[in-house]
Motif scaffolding. Structure first.
Motif, short mmCIF file in Angstrom:
data_model
loop_
_atom_site.label_atom_id
_atom_site.label_comp_id
_atom_site.label_asym_id
_atom_site.label_seq_id
_atom_site.Cartn_x
_atom_site.Cartn_y
_atom_site.Cartn_z
N PHE A 163 0.83 -1.20 0.00
CA PHE A 163 0.00 0.00 0.00
C PHE A 163 0.87 1.26 0.00
O PHE A 163 0.63 2.19 -0.78
N VAL A 164 1.89 1.30 0.85
CA VAL A 164 2.79 2.46 0.90
C VAL A 164 3.54 2.61 -0.41
O VAL A 164 3.73 3.72 -0.92
N LEU A 165 3.96 1.50 -1.00
CA LEU A 165 4.65 1.54 -2.29
C LEU A 165 3.74 2.11 -3.37
O LEU A 165 4.16 2.94 -4.19
N LEU A 166 2.47 1.69 -3.38
CA LEU A 166 1.52 2.22 -4.36
C LEU A 166 1.29 3.72 -4.17
O LEU A 166 1.21 4.47 -5.15
N LEU A 168 3.47 5.79 -2.92
CA LEU A 168 4.70 6.42 -3.39
C LEU A 168 4.73 6.50 -4.91
O LEU A 168 5.07 7.55 -5.48
N LEU A 169 4.34 5.42 -5.58
CA LEU A 169 4.30 5.43 -7.05
C LEU A 169 3.30 6.48 -7.56
O LEU A 169 3.59 7.20 -8.51
N ARG A 170 2.14 6.57 -6.92
CA ARG A 170 1.16 7.58 -7.31
C ARG A 170 1.73 8.99 -7.18
O ARG A 170 1.55 9.83 -8.07
N GLU A 171 2.45 9.24 -6.08
CA GLU A 171 3.05 10.57 -5.87
C GLU A 171 4.13 10.86 -6.90
O GLU A 171 4.25 11.98 -7.39
N LEU A 172 4.92 9.85 -7.25
CA LEU A 172 5.97 10.05 -8.25
C LEU A 172 5.35 10.41 -9.60
O LEU A 172 5.84 11.31 -10.30
N VAL A 173 4.29 9.71 -9.97
CA VAL A 173 3.62 10.00 -11.24
C VAL A 173 2.97 11.38 -11.18
O VAL A 173 3.08 12.17 -12.12
N PRO A 183 14.50 3.02 -10.84
CA PRO A 183 15.41 2.79 -9.70
C PRO A 183 14.66 2.35 -8.44
O PRO A 183 15.15 1.51 -7.68
N LEU A 184 13.47 2.90 -8.21
CA LEU A 184 12.67 2.47 -7.06
C LEU A 184 12.29 1.00 -7.18
O LEU A 184 12.37 0.25 -6.21
N GLY A 185 11.91 0.57 -8.39
CA GLY A 185 11.58 -0.84 -8.61
C GLY A 185 12.78 -1.74 -8.34
O GLY A 185 12.63 -2.81 -7.73
N LEU A 186 13.97 -1.32 -8.77
CA LEU A 186 15.18 -2.10 -8.50
C LEU A 186 15.46 -2.15 -7.00
O LEU A 186 15.85 -3.20 -6.47
N PHE A 187 15.26 -1.02 -6.32
CA PHE A 187 15.46 -0.97 -4.87
C PHE A 187 14.51 -1.95 -4.17
O PHE A 187 14.93 -2.72 -3.30
N VAL A 188 13.25 -1.94 -4.55
CA VAL A 188 12.26 -2.82 -3.91
C VAL A 188 12.64 -4.28 -4.19
O VAL A 188 12.51 -5.13 -3.30
N ALA A 189 13.12 -4.58 -5.39
CA ALA A 189 13.51 -5.96 -5.71
C ALA A 189 14.67 -6.42 -4.83
O ALA A 189 14.71 -7.56 -4.39
N VAL A 190 15.60 -5.52 -4.56
CA VAL A 190 16.75 -5.87 -3.73
C VAL A 190 16.36 -5.99 -2.26
O VAL A 190 16.78 -6.90 -1.56
N VAL A 191 15.55 -5.04 -1.78
CA VAL A 191 15.16 -5.04 -0.37
C VAL A 191 14.20 -6.18 -0.07
O VAL A 191 14.22 -6.76 1.01
#
Length: 196
Positions: A163-166, A168-173, A183-191
């Protein structure tokens, strides 16, 4: 001019000190109140999902060989033991400061202590304090354990993270910062939200 700047700096420093002291007092008060909650239902909820610790062990990897998918069940066991621990020797303020948890002589792994205690019925023969830092997670963990078990809390954690990720994505858009999404997607994949 310099005297005004010094006075302003002193005033700001004093305000920050009062703010920090107020935060410390508020945090300890909140934690003290949380340690006044009854632990019997919490203990039942932890016991109802204790099989997770049997099937996963201490540091399971969801994808074998990838450290980023490793869970830390040992730390979770310490947190759960602290949340369900009952003591007559300490008041709520002392419990909030020390966060004692049950121990079994000769057993170092808190996962094993938790399993032995709640699955096998081996009564703890001592307690240990975990007073190295402020246990703010107890403000959420103890009330959640009144409502749900450990497995449910894991699922709730994943839902909140998604939910928080969604959001954040909404705010970025919305702010036209699309270049940060990859880069955020890559970060989430690593974390790995499932492991966190």
């Amino acid at each position: 001019m310099q005297i005004d700047a010094v006075r302003k700096g002193i005033r700001l420093t004093a305000q920050l000190c009062v703010l920090i002291l107020g935060a410390v007092v508020a945090g300890m008060l909140a934690l003290t109140l949380i340690f006044m909650l009854p632990t019997e239902v919490m203990k039942e909820h932890v016991a109802s999902s204790i099989d997770i610790f049997y099937t996963e062990s201490v540091y399971p990897q969801q994808v074998q060989g990838y450290k980023s998918t490793q869970l830390d069940n040992e730390t979770d066991a310490i947190m759960l033991l602290g949340a369900i621990h009952e003591t007559d020797t300490l008041g709520p303020l002392q419990q909030a400061a020390a966060v004692p948890h049950a121990t079994i002589k000769g057993e170092n792994s808190k996962c094993v202590v938790l399993k032995n205690y709640l699955w096998d019925g081996i009564l703890p023969d001592g307690e240990s304090n975990y007073d190295r830092y402020w246990h703010g997670y107890m403000l959420y963990l103890k009330p959640l354990l009144l409502l749900m078990d450990y497995a449910d809390i894991r699922v709730l954690n994943m839902i909140v993270q998604v939910f928080v990720l969604l959001l954040l994505l909404r705010e970025l858009v919305r702010r036209k910062l699309d270049s940060i999404i990859v880069p955020l997607g890559l970060f989430v994949a690593v974390v790995n939200p499932v492991a966190t």
